[in-house]
Design a protein around this motif. Structure first.
Motif, PDB file in Angstrom:
ATOM      1  N   ILE A 159       0.910  -1.216   0.109  1.00  0.00           N
ATOM      2  CA  ILE A 159       0.141  -0.152   0.013  1.00  0.00           C
ATOM      3  C   ILE A 159       0.939   1.265   0.016  1.00  0.00           C
ATOM      4  CG2 ILE A 159      -1.638   1.206   1.118  1.00  0.00           C
ATOM      5  CD1 ILE A 159      -2.465  -1.278   2.511  1.00  0.00           C
ATOM      6  N   ASP A 160       0.848   1.872  -1.208  1.00  0.00           N
ATOM      7  CA  ASP A 160       1.567   3.189  -1.038  1.00  0.00           C
ATOM      8  C   ASP A 160       0.762   4.433  -0.938  1.00  0.00           C
ATOM      9  OD1 ASP A 160       4.286   2.361  -1.627  1.00  0.00           O
ATOM     10  OD2 ASP A 160       3.471   1.477  -3.260  1.00  0.00           O
ATOM     11  N   ARG A 161       0.672   5.371  -0.333  1.00  0.00           N
ATOM     12  CA  ARG A 161      -0.047   6.346   0.143  1.00  0.00           C
ATOM     13  C   ARG A 161       0.772   7.800   0.076  1.00  0.00           C
ATOM     14  NH1 ARG A 161      -3.494   6.342   5.755  1.00  0.00           N
ATOM     15  NH2 ARG A 161      -3.754   4.228   4.543  1.00  0.00           N
ATOM     16  N   VAL A 162       0.056   8.664  -0.559  1.00  0.00           N
ATOM     17  CA  VAL A 162       0.450  10.247  -0.558  1.00  0.00           C
ATOM     18  C   VAL A 162      -0.604  10.972   0.107  1.00  0.00           C
ATOM     19  CG1 VAL A 162       1.005  12.175  -2.184  1.00  0.00           C
ATOM     20  CG2 VAL A 162       1.681   9.615  -2.887  1.00  0.00           C
ATOM     21  N   TYR A 163       0.124  11.938   0.942  1.00  0.00           N
ATOM     22  CA  TYR A 163      -0.910  12.861   1.649  1.00  0.00           C
ATOM     23  C   TYR A 163      -0.768  14.176   0.648  1.00  0.00           C
ATOM     24  CZ  TYR A 163      -0.532  10.039   5.477  1.00  0.00           C
ATOM     25  OH  TYR A 163      -0.791   8.804   6.345  1.00  0.00           O
ATOM     26  N   PHE A 164      -2.162  14.534   0.345  1.00  0.00           N
ATOM     27  CA  PHE A 164      -2.088  15.819  -0.581  1.00  0.00           C
ATOM     28  C   PHE A 164      -2.327  17.076   0.231  1.00  0.00           C
ATOM     29  CE2 PHE A 164      -3.377  12.408  -3.320  1.00  0.00           C
ATOM     30  CZ  PHE A 164      -2.254  12.515  -4.258  1.00  0.00           C
ATOM     31  N   ASP A 165      -3.145  17.104   1.299  1.00  0.00           N
ATOM     32  CA  ASP A 165      -3.783  18.015   2.030  1.00  0.00           C
ATOM     33  C   ASP A 165      -3.776  17.627   3.633  1.00  0.00           C
ATOM     34  OD1 ASP A 165      -4.777  20.725   2.396  1.00  0.00           O
ATOM     35  OD2 ASP A 165      -6.474  19.825   2.898  1.00  0.00           O
ATOM     36  N   ILE A 166      -3.146  18.364   4.624  1.00  0.00           N
ATOM     37  CA  ILE A 166      -3.355  18.119   5.755  1.00  0.00           C
ATOM     38  C   ILE A 166      -3.541  19.517   6.620  1.00  0.00           C
ATOM     39  CG2 ILE A 166      -2.243  17.471   7.854  1.00  0.00           C
ATOM     40  CD1 ILE A 166      -0.357  15.743   6.026  1.00  0.00           C
ATOM     41  N   VAL A 167      -4.689  19.631   7.295  1.00  0.00           N
ATOM     42  CA  VAL A 167      -4.853  20.973   8.082  1.00  0.00           C
ATOM     43  C   VAL A 167      -5.150  20.277   9.528  1.00  0.00           C
ATOM     44  CG1 VAL A 167      -6.646  22.740   8.478  1.00  0.00           C
ATOM     45  CG2 VAL A 167      -6.190  22.178   6.088  1.00  0.00           C
ATOM     46  N   ALA A 168      -4.439  20.770  10.188  1.00  0.00           N
ATOM     47  CA  ALA A 168      -4.160  20.429  11.613  1.00  0.00           C
ATOM     48  C   ALA A 168      -5.659  20.547  12.331  1.00  0.00           C
ATOM     49  CB  ALA A 168      -3.062  20.993  12.664  1.00  0.00           C
ATOM     50  N   ASP A 169      -6.074  19.180  12.957  1.00  0.00           N
ATOM     51  CA  ASP A 169      -7.141  19.205  13.611  1.00  0.00           C
ATOM     52  C   ASP A 169      -8.801  19.228  12.646  1.00  0.00           C
ATOM     53  OD1 ASP A 169      -5.340  19.068  15.632  1.00  0.00           O
ATOM     54  OD2 ASP A 169      -5.761  21.249  16.329  1.00  0.00           O
ATOM     55  N   ARG A 170      -8.442  19.608  11.515  1.00  0.00           N
ATOM     56  CA  ARG A 170      -9.593  19.569  10.526  1.00  0.00           C
ATOM     57  C   ARG A 170      -9.868  18.668   9.343  1.00  0.00           C
ATOM     58  NH1 ARG A 170     -12.230  24.863  10.764  1.00  0.00           N
ATOM     59  NH2 ARG A 170     -13.682  23.467   9.897  1.00  0.00           N
ATOM     60  N   ARG A 171      -8.796  18.403   8.866  1.00  0.00           N
ATOM     61  CA  ARG A 171      -8.771  17.722   7.432  1.00  0.00           C
ATOM     62  C   ARG A 171      -7.723  16.938   7.045  1.00  0.00           C
ATOM     63  NH1 ARG A 171     -10.501  21.659   4.099  1.00  0.00           N
ATOM     64  NH2 ARG A 171      -8.245  22.108   3.597  1.00  0.00           N
ATOM     65  N   ILE A 172      -7.854  15.782   6.706  1.00  0.00           N
ATOM     66  CA  ILE A 172      -6.475  15.051   6.006  1.00  0.00           C
ATOM     67  C   ILE A 172      -7.201  14.468   4.591  1.00  0.00           C
ATOM     68  CG2 ILE A 172      -5.128  13.149   6.054  1.00  0.00           C
ATOM     69  CD1 ILE A 172      -5.624  13.078   9.321  1.00  0.00           C
ATOM     70  N   VAL A 173      -6.623  14.825   3.430  1.00  0.00           N
ATOM     71  CA  VAL A 173      -6.703  14.324   2.258  1.00  0.00           C
ATOM     72  C   VAL A 173      -5.483  13.386   1.678  1.00  0.00           C
ATOM     73  CG1 VAL A 173      -7.460  14.718  -0.050  1.00  0.00           C
ATOM     74  CG2 VAL A 173      -8.480  16.200   1.816  1.00  0.00           C
ATOM     75  N   PHE A 174      -5.758  12.118   1.186  1.00  0.00           N
ATOM     76  CA  PHE A 174      -4.855  11.444   0.743  1.00  0.00           C
ATOM     77  C   PHE A 174      -5.231  10.374  -0.184  1.00  0.00           C
ATOM     78  CE2 PHE A 174      -6.396   9.189   4.457  1.00  0.00           C
ATOM     79  CZ  PHE A 174      -6.065   7.832   3.976  1.00  0.00           C
ATOM     80  N   GLY A 175      -4.237  10.093  -1.097  1.00  0.00           N
ATOM     81  CA  GLY A 175      -4.744   8.901  -2.045  1.00  0.00           C
ATOM     82  C   GLY A 175      -3.840   7.758  -1.783  1.00  0.00           C
ATOM     83  N   TYR A 176      -4.129   6.504  -2.191  1.00  0.00           N
ATOM     84  CA  TYR A 176      -3.335   5.301  -1.913  1.00  0.00           C
ATOM     85  C   TYR A 176      -3.834   4.350  -3.142  1.00  0.00           C
ATOM     86  CZ  TYR A 176      -6.957   2.736   0.704  1.00  0.00           C
ATOM     87  OH  TYR A 176      -8.198   2.159   0.796  1.00  0.00           O
ATOM     88  N   ASP A 177      -2.755   3.347  -3.161  1.00  0.00           N
ATOM     89  CA  ASP A 177      -3.160   2.336  -4.010  1.00  0.00           C
ATOM     90  C   ASP A 177      -2.765   0.923  -3.408  1.00  0.00           C
ATOM     91  OD1 ASP A 177      -0.061   2.552  -4.501  1.00  0.00           O
ATOM     92  OD2 ASP A 177      -0.441   1.584  -6.651  1.00  0.00           O
ATOM     93  N   ILE A 178      -3.333  -0.088  -3.690  1.00  0.00           N
ATOM     94  CA  ILE A 178      -3.171  -1.383  -3.297  1.00  0.00           C
ATOM     95  C   ILE A 178      -2.691  -2.309  -4.332  1.00  0.00           C
ATOM     96  CG2 ILE A 178      -3.943  -3.505  -2.033  1.00  0.00           C
ATOM     97  CD1 ILE A 178      -5.859  -1.739  -0.711  1.00  0.00           C
ATOM     98  N   ARG A 179      -1.544  -3.079  -4.187  1.00  0.00           N
ATOM     99  CA  ARG A 179      -0.929  -4.145  -5.343  1.00  0.00           C
ATOM    100  C   ARG A 179      -0.824  -5.323  -4.482  1.00  0.00           C
ATOM    101  NH1 ARG A 179       1.310  -1.641  -9.791  1.00  0.00           N
ATOM    102  NH2 ARG A 179       1.003   0.483  -9.832  1.00  0.00           N
ATOM    103  N   LEU A 180      -1.237  -6.182  -5.225  1.00  0.00           N
ATOM    104  CA  LEU A 180      -0.922  -7.673  -4.567  1.00  0.00           C
ATOM    105  C   LEU A 180      -0.035  -8.261  -5.610  1.00  0.00           C
ATOM    106  CD1 LEU A 180      -1.645  -9.638  -2.652  1.00  0.00           C
ATOM    107  CD2 LEU A 180      -3.582 -10.417  -3.874  1.00  0.00           C
ATOM    108  N   ASP A 181       1.184  -8.875  -5.119  1.00  0.00           N
ATOM    109  CA  ASP A 181       2.292  -9.550  -5.857  1.00  0.00           C
ATOM    110  C   ASP A 181       2.374  -8.431  -7.160  1.00  0.00           C
ATOM    111  OD1 ASP A 181       2.500 -11.615  -4.318  1.00  0.00           O
ATOM    112  OD2 ASP A 181       0.925 -12.892  -5.454  1.00  0.00           O
ATOM    113  N   GLY A 182       2.577  -7.213  -6.930  1.00  0.00           N
ATOM    114  CA  GLY A 182       2.731  -6.312  -8.011  1.00  0.00           C
ATOM    115  C   GLY A 182       1.600  -5.895  -8.931  1.00  0.00           C
ATOM    116  N   ARG A 183       0.750  -6.661  -8.799  1.00  0.00           N
ATOM    117  CA  ARG A 183      -0.421  -6.424  -9.666  1.00  0.00           C
ATOM    118  C   ARG A 183      -1.491  -5.297  -9.207  1.00  0.00           C
ATOM    119  NH1 ARG A 183      -5.220  -9.806  -9.209  1.00  0.00           N
ATOM    120  NH2 ARG A 183      -6.997  -8.529 -10.002  1.00  0.00           N
TER     121      ARG A 183
END
Length: 156
Positions: free
Chosen positions: A72-96
């Motif tokens: 699982i690889d995640r990137v945080y795009f937006d973080i506002v302390a105590d208010r909001r977190i926006v992130f994207g992530y992908d899941i791979r199984l055996d590279g797929r």
């Protein structure tokens, strides 16, 4: 190989915690606290990297007992302390690649603590689909978060 188009779905989970928004946010921001409630594969031995800041990256890799390797690889795009977190992530199984998600987590002060709204938008790739399992896994993690924040308070 047959081409399978991507499919899309989303889900929203709302939780209330008997803790202030800064405490709930901190449980997302602190690597050890986060590991305590969100890591559903810790017993299988894993590798993790955690960089909680805008454009920071998080990596989680685990080898399942049957030998399959999940990442699982995640990137945080937006973080506002105590208010909001926006992130994207992908899941791979055996590279797929299995899926790619965009998640928004919002924290709202309430009379009894915090109302948190978790919204996930998913693109499933090449025929993979696990919406109910993904919802259940997210709910289980948020149940552990509730216990971490207030051991005597059940998740709502």
């Amino acid at each position: 190989m047959t081409f399978l188009p991507s499919t899309h779905t989303d889900f929203v989970i709302e939780r209330r915690f008997a803790a202030a928004p800064d405490a709930v946010f901190q449980a997302w921001a602190d690597p050890q606290a986060r590991r305590n409630w969100s890591d559903c594969h810790s017993e299988q031995g894993s590798e993790a990297r955690f960089d909680f800041r805008p454009m920071g990256r998080e990596t989680h890799r685990v080898v399942h007992p049957d030998g399959r390797a999940q990442s699982i690889d995640r990137v945080y795009f937006d973080i506002v302390a105590d208010r909001r977190i926006v992130f994207g992530y992908d899941i791979r199984l055996d590279g797929r690649p299995l899926s790619v998600s965009l998640v928004t987590v919002e924290f709202f002060a309430s009379a009894r603590g915090t109302r948190m709204v978790y919204t996930e938008q998913l693109a499933y790739l090449d025929g993979h689909e696990d919406r109910e399992q993904r919802i259940r896994g997210t709910q289980e993690g948020l149940d552990r978060l509730a216990l971490l924040l207030s051991p005597s308070d059940a998740a709502s």
